[in-house]
Design an enzyme around this catalytic site. Structure first.
Site, PDB file in Angstrom:
ATOM      1  N   GLU A 157      40.330  45.189  40.099  1.00  0.00           N
ATOM      2  CA  GLU A 157      39.060  44.637  39.619  1.00  0.00           C
ATOM      3  C   GLU A 157      39.081  44.583  38.094  1.00  0.00           C
ATOM      4  O   GLU A 157      40.094  44.836  37.458  1.00  0.00           O
ATOM      5  CB  GLU A 157      37.898  45.526  40.103  1.00  0.00           C
TER       6      GLU A 157
ATOM      7  N   ASP B  66      32.501  50.721  31.795  1.00  0.00           N
ATOM      8  CA  ASP B  66      33.070  49.364  31.829  1.00  0.00           C
ATOM      9  C   ASP B  66      33.047  48.688  30.463  1.00  0.00           C
ATOM     10  O   ASP B  66      32.584  47.554  30.327  1.00  0.00           O
ATOM     11  CB  ASP B  66      32.323  48.497  32.846  1.00  0.00           C
TER      12      ASP B  66
END
Length: 536
Positions: A188, A15
């Site tokens: 997301e 991420d």
């Protein structure tokens, strides 16, 4: 021509959120249940990187007591505005099961990337990937995914936007769903970039496994409507079995001082053996034993849209920017614990480093770990660990420990989760004789790979762990010279995201030192050194 070799950050660094501040580049990555939270990496040339610290260093910043595997900090987002660094994060708990998650989200700020960071300000509980966008009119906006636990949904409720008042430290005004996602699903990881009057909303889609992708849409208004990129997704490894970098997704854009553009993204490198198909069935071919890592791709702009150079498939070798090379000092492979603080590469499970259970000063030149709960506990593990970063590597330590009970143990561990680890321990048998034994827990089943081997009352036990792509081999020595293998080679792919029936596995393997005392006496283990070196 200088090149960048991907992944740029190896081993459990998912991420990535990238920013440039002047001549400096920073990437923040997820840390989940590991403390301190949010690892920060620094570069001046996008080629060479070093860890400079963490954002969440106190329990006031991050309280994870009792959390399960792969809970904690998901997908932090860095930004820079008003002379300060900003970082958004969610402290996720209760993530298992098809239901509502608890995802309290916060923002902190600091004038220096190394801190100190401010107290967390709440930015809602919508979902687990918050970010902050700073518009050029001075307004700030919280952007997040929405988690919807109702049975009629697929849990991902789109991307939500709401204004954030930095002076008050709170969300203000009405919230609005500005993007519902595409057919890829699992929308997301939202972040917003503004360029030439356009707001670009960049999201992760497809889930974080082999269908992962980077989606881009844009609008003239921050509130939308957002139009989808004409060739969406702009980056993915889905249906591209030949790609060395799989699971590509969760990206964001950064511009160099010279106007060059790059996309940061996560990826995974699965173990494959095409010449031995039966190996796949038996030993987990296709599993990413190093976890999700961080990579970069070149980007070009055409007709107001970003495109990954060379197509949507991530590449291992890309063109480096036209910047002066800036390597960092090479970190020593052996840590003799002769400093006053632990190196930033180290983390612990859920708890901050405190003198009550870990110390570099009680016995100078040693890391002293006070025995607490066992590895399967969700509380009070005395574990000091660093990331596994290479398919072929070795770690070694020497421990001084005086157990008198089977409930007292210390040693060397390869740890993915409390239900996924291998542990070489020195302990004592029922007669109080010192022993060594190889144990573990795979898919929530406790296993003993060897019997207890009586070694006598040893002042010091040396322990070593070697990884040869698929296999861990533990060994030990009583004199530091003569080494004996203990147990058969153990399958490394069981310690991976894909190596369990538990779908909530998002981290990676760490190698470390551990002490346990279930008698309540809290006896300590002294580790003389910890060595980690790659063998590739």
């Amino acid at each position: 021509m200088a090149t960048i070799t991907n992944p740029i950050l190896t081993g459990f660094r998912p991420d990535p959120s990238i920013i440039r501040v002047g001549d400096d580049y920073y990437i923040a990555t997820s840390t989940f249940e590991w403390f301190p939270g949010i690892m920060i990496h620094h570069s001046k040339d996008l080629v060479n990187w070093q860890i400079v610290g963490h954002v969440l260093n106190t329990v006031e910043h991050l309280d994870m007591r009792g959390m399960d595997n792969s809970e904690g900090v998901y997908a932090p987002a860095l930004s820079y505005a008003d002379g300060k660094f900003w970082c958004c994060f969610a402290n996720v708990r209760s993530c298992r099961g098809g239901t509502w998650m608890s995802t309290p989200a916060y923002v902190v700020s600091a004038e220096n990337i190394e801190g100190p960071w401010s107290k967390p300000a709440s930015i809602g509980d919508y979902g687990f990937d918050p970010s902050l966008f700073h518009d050029d009119d001075g307004k700030k906006y919280m952007v997040n995914m929405v988690w919807d636990g109702r049975k009629k949904t697929d849990y991902f409720g789109g991307i939500i936007l709401q204004e954030f008042d930095a002076d008050k430290g709170e969300l203000v005004g009405e919230e609005k769903i500005v993007f519902g996602g595409t057919k890829l699903g699992c929308t997301e990881g939202p972040q917003i970039l503004k360029k030439e009057g356009w707001y670009y909303l960049i999201t992760a889609e497809g889930g974080t496994s082999y269908d992962h992708a980077v989606t881009v849409c844009r609008s003239k208004s921050i509130w939308g409507p957002y139009d989808l990129h004409p060739q969406n997704p702009i980056l993915t490894s889905r249906h591209q079995d030949e790609a060395e970098l799989q699971r590509a997704g969760h990206g964001f854009l950064v511009e160099t001082q010279n106007g060059e553009w790059y996309l940061s993204h996560l990826c995974g490198r699965p173990i494959n053996d095409p010449e031995n198909p039966s190996y796949s069935m038996d030993y987990g071919q296709g599993r990413c034993t190093l976890g999700r890592e961080t990579a970069l791709q070149n980007v070009e702009w055409r007709d107001g849209w970003p495109y990954v150079v060379g197509g949507t498939t991530p590449r291992v070798e890309i063109q480096a920017p036209k910047l002066a090379a800036h390597p960092w000092p090479v970190e020593a492979s052996r840590d003799d614990f002769d400093q006053t603080q632990f190196a930033p590469k180290y983390q612990s499970l859920k708890d901050p480093f405190e003198e009550s259970w870990i110390s570099l000063s009680r016995r100078p030149g040693y890391a002293r770990l006070v025995g607490r709960d066992y590895l399967y506990s969700r509380y009070n593990q005395s574990l000091l660990a660093q990331r596994l970063t290479a398919f072929n590597c070795a770690s070694e330590t020497a421990v001084e420990f005086a157990p008198s009970s089977p409930r007292q143990m210390a040693g060397l561990v390869a740890y993915y989760s409390r239900g996924g680890h291998y542990f070489l321990k020195t302990s004592a048998n029922d007669q109080g004789e010192q022993t060594i034994q190889l144990v573990g827990d795979i898919d929530d089943k406790y296993l003993e790979y060897t019997d207890e081997i009586v070694i006598g009352n040893c002042e010091r036990v040396y322990m070593r762990l070697e990884l040869n792509t698929h296999w861990y081999q533990f060994s030990y020595s009583l004199d530091g010279t003569t080494w004996l293998n203990i147990g058969e080679p153990l399958n490394a792919t069981d310690l991976s995201d894909e190596g369990s029936k538990d779908v909530f596995r998002f981290t990676g393997t760490l190698l470390g030192l551990f002490a346990c005392d279930l008698t309540g006496k809290h006896i300590a283990a002294d580790f003389d050194y910890f060595e980690y070196k790659t063998l590739d």
